[in-house]
Write a protein that holds these residues in place. Structure first.
Motif, PDB file in Angstrom:
ATOM      1  N   SER A   1      33.665  59.575  41.434  1.00 13.42           N
ATOM      2  CA  SER A   1      34.561  58.750  40.625  1.00 13.42           C
ATOM      3  C   SER A   1      33.787  57.699  39.842  1.00 13.42           C
ATOM      4  CB  SER A   1      35.596  58.069  41.520  1.00 13.42           C
ATOM      5  OG  SER A   1      36.440  57.230  40.761  1.00 13.42           O
ATOM      6  N   VAL A   2      33.912  57.763  38.530  1.00 18.68           N
ATOM      7  CA  VAL A   2      33.370  56.725  37.649  1.00 18.68           C
ATOM      8  C   VAL A   2      34.521  55.790  37.294  1.00 18.68           C
ATOM      9  CG1 VAL A   2      32.372  56.231  35.383  1.00 18.68           C
ATOM     10  CG2 VAL A   2      31.572  58.199  36.708  1.00 18.68           C
ATOM     11  N   GLY A   3      34.304  54.503  37.441  1.00 27.06           N
ATOM     12  CA  GLY A   3      35.393  53.571  37.162  1.00 27.06           C
ATOM     13  C   GLY A   3      34.895  52.176  36.878  1.00 27.06           C
ATOM     14  N   LEU A   4      35.833  51.258  36.759  1.00 27.21           N
ATOM     15  CA  LEU A   4      35.494  49.864  36.479  1.00 27.21           C
ATOM     16  C   LEU A   4      35.922  48.999  37.650  1.00 27.21           C
ATOM     17  CD1 LEU A   4      38.165  47.914  35.402  1.00 27.21           C
ATOM     18  CD2 LEU A   4      38.140  49.734  33.712  1.00 27.21           C
ATOM     19  N   CYS A   5      35.107  48.014  37.935  1.00 25.61           N
ATOM     20  CA  CYS A   5      35.357  47.122  39.063  1.00 25.61           C
ATOM     21  C   CYS A   5      35.524  45.701  38.555  1.00 25.61           C
ATOM     22  CB  CYS A   5      34.181  47.194  40.040  1.00 25.61           C
ATOM     23  SG  CYS A   5      34.566  46.584  41.689  1.00 25.61           S
ATOM     24  N   THR A   6      36.539  45.003  39.068  1.00 24.83           N
ATOM     25  CA  THR A   6      36.809  43.626  38.680  1.00 24.83           C
ATOM     26  C   THR A   6      36.943  42.754  39.920  1.00 24.83           C
ATOM     27  OG1 THR A   6      39.189  44.109  38.603  1.00 24.83           O
ATOM     28  CG2 THR A   6      37.965  44.263  36.525  1.00 24.83           C
ATOM     29  N   ASN A   7      36.826  41.466  39.708  1.00 28.74           N
ATOM     30  CA  ASN A   7      37.002  40.499  40.784  1.00 28.74           C
ATOM     31  C   ASN A   7      38.419  39.942  40.688  1.00 28.74           C
ATOM     32  OD1 ASN A   7      36.976  38.304  42.542  1.00 28.74           O
ATOM     33  ND2 ASN A   7      34.881  37.708  42.014  1.00 28.74           N
ATOM     34  N   PRO A   8      39.274  40.199  41.673  1.00 32.12           N
ATOM     35  CA  PRO A   8      40.680  39.787  41.569  1.00 32.12           C
ATOM     36  C   PRO A   8      40.894  38.277  41.475  1.00 32.12           C
ATOM     37  CG  PRO A   8      40.176  40.540  43.796  1.00 32.12           C
ATOM     38  CD  PRO A   8      38.999  40.892  42.946  1.00 32.12           C
ATOM     39  N   VAL A   9      39.901  37.472  41.884  1.00 34.41           N
ATOM     40  CA  VAL A   9      40.071  36.020  41.791  1.00 34.41           C
ATOM     41  C   VAL A   9      39.406  35.454  40.545  1.00 34.41           C
ATOM     42  CG1 VAL A   9      40.210  35.809  44.288  1.00 34.41           C
ATOM     43  CG2 VAL A   9      38.010  35.477  43.160  1.00 34.41           C
ATOM     44  N   LEU A  10      38.792  36.325  39.738  1.00 35.69           N
ATOM     45  CA  LEU A  10      38.128  35.878  38.520  1.00 35.69           C
ATOM     46  C   LEU A  10      39.102  35.897  37.358  1.00 35.69           C
ATOM     47  CD1 LEU A  10      35.129  35.180  37.707  1.00 35.69           C
ATOM     48  CD2 LEU A  10      35.007  37.501  36.806  1.00 35.69           C
ATOM     49  N   PRO A  11      39.272  34.802  36.634  1.00 39.81           N
ATOM     50  CA  PRO A  11      40.171  34.814  35.477  1.00 39.81           C
ATOM     51  C   PRO A  11      39.724  35.867  34.464  1.00 39.81           C
ATOM     52  CG  PRO A  11      39.509  32.566  36.038  1.00 39.81           C
ATOM     53  CD  PRO A  11      38.653  33.476  36.850  1.00 39.81           C
ATOM     54  N   VAL A  12      40.656  36.669  33.972  1.00 40.08           N
ATOM     55  CA  VAL A  12      40.325  37.711  32.998  1.00 40.08           C
ATOM     56  C   VAL A  12      40.320  37.101  31.603  1.00 40.08           C
ATOM     57  CG1 VAL A  12      40.979  39.945  32.046  1.00 40.08           C
ATOM     58  CG2 VAL A  12      41.364  39.471  34.473  1.00 40.08           C
ATOM     59  N   THR A  13      39.148  37.040  30.990  1.00 40.35           N
ATOM     60  CA  THR A  13      39.030  36.490  29.652  1.00 40.35           C
ATOM     61  C   THR A  13      39.554  37.499  28.632  1.00 40.35           C
ATOM     62  OG1 THR A  13      36.817  37.406  29.270  1.00 40.35           O
ATOM     63  CG2 THR A  13      36.956  35.247  30.375  1.00 40.35           C
TER      64      THR A  13
END
Length: 307
Positions: free
Chosen positions: A272-284
């Protein structure tokens, strides 16, 4: 509960650097301060929080459960403050930047296409790309140094507490240069152990898929090997040697199309190729633009419209 005003910016910076380096000595080198000063700062922070943040041993400093919990918020808060200061300093606003962590599996096809689309739509956008192993990139995402990480990383223990979104599946394949002697050997893979092999670094997510390919086909890889995550180095070494490369299919797709490399007819089912984000990081806004472009290209990949 009110925030203790005695917690200073230096407390957070020191905490984050020790968490990043896993060692007081290495953190001191990065921060250019003495170890007694760093130890004193950490003790002050632990006292103010009434929690032990690190377990210290001869091997280094590892986060406690309290430290992991605090890290989720300390990193993004420091990064947000830095961005706010930079945007106002000297009255000059910083350009719009998205900070993208990129694993080797996607740096050849996916990311260049995503960057092209982002620049077509947002002329003032700067895309800052950092490459490296998944553990390093995910640690940078966790402390707020990156907005997104893209690639294969679902098997990495460092992904715990982060959010992963699947984009598409990609296989691993065995390839050689177009005039490799193994191509004249009709029995196929029985003599592959006679040749050097190019593999991803040990301990990385993609290496597990490479190893499973050998197991799947009953191949014993050569002890003579090059271990690297560099696509450019792997490609160049293949052209000047008799090595066999266990490569992400996207990394060699164009080489196969041009006839520079040849598949040996063996592929791993796909990861699986995908994108990872930090749930506590504000999304700019810039990070959201990047997410949208990644989803768009990922969908085209799944539907066979790209590349």
């Amino acid at each position: 509960m009110n925030i203790d005003t005695r917690i200073k910016f230096r407390h957070l910076v020191c905490f984050l650097e020790v968490a990043r380096q896993g060692s007081l000595a290495r953190a001191c080198d990065k921060l250019e301060i003495s170890q007694p000063a760093l130890s004193k700062t950490l003790k002050e922070l632990e006292s103010l929080l009434d929690a032990r943040l690190f377990e210290r041993s001869k091997k280094g400093s590892t986060l406690t459960e309290a430290g992991v919990a605090f890290l989720r918020y300390a990193g993004p808060s420091v990064q947000s403050l830095r961005e706010g200061v930079n945007s106002l300093r000297s009255g000059v606003h910083e350009p719009i930047v998205v900070r993208l962590g990129v694993l080797s599996t996607v740096e050849s096809l996916l990311v260049p296409e995503v960057v092209c689309r982002l620049h077509d739509r947002h002329p003032a956008l700067a895309v800052s790309v950092v490459t490296g192993p998944s553990a390093y990139l995910l640690s940078q995402l966790r402390v707020g140094e990156l907005d997104l990480v893209v690639g294969r990383m679902t098997d990495s223990p460092s992904i715990h507490g982060l959010t992963f979104e699947h984009l598409y599946s990609e296989s691993m394949t065995l390839v050689v240069r177009k005039d490799h002697p193994v191509l004249s050997d009709p029995p196929g893979h029985k003599n592959l152990e006679d040749y050097p092999v190019v593999l991803p670094l040990a301990g990385t997510t993609i290496r597990k898929f490479a190893d499973s390919l050998f197991v799947q086909y009953g191949i014993t890889p050569s002890r003579q090997r090059l271990e690297t995550l560099s696509i450019a180095l792997s490609r160049r070494y293949l052209q000047c040697s008799q090595a066999i490369w266990v490569a992400p299919f996207d990394a060699v797709r164009q080489d196969l199309k041009l006839g520079e490399l040849v598949e040996l007819g063996m592929r791993e089912a796909g990861g699986s190729v995908g994108l990872c984000t930090n749930p506590v990081l504000p999304v700019t806004p810039a990070a959201q633009w990047c997410v949208e472009a990644l989803r768009e290209v990922g969908q085209e990949y799944r539907e066979g419209k790209y590349p």
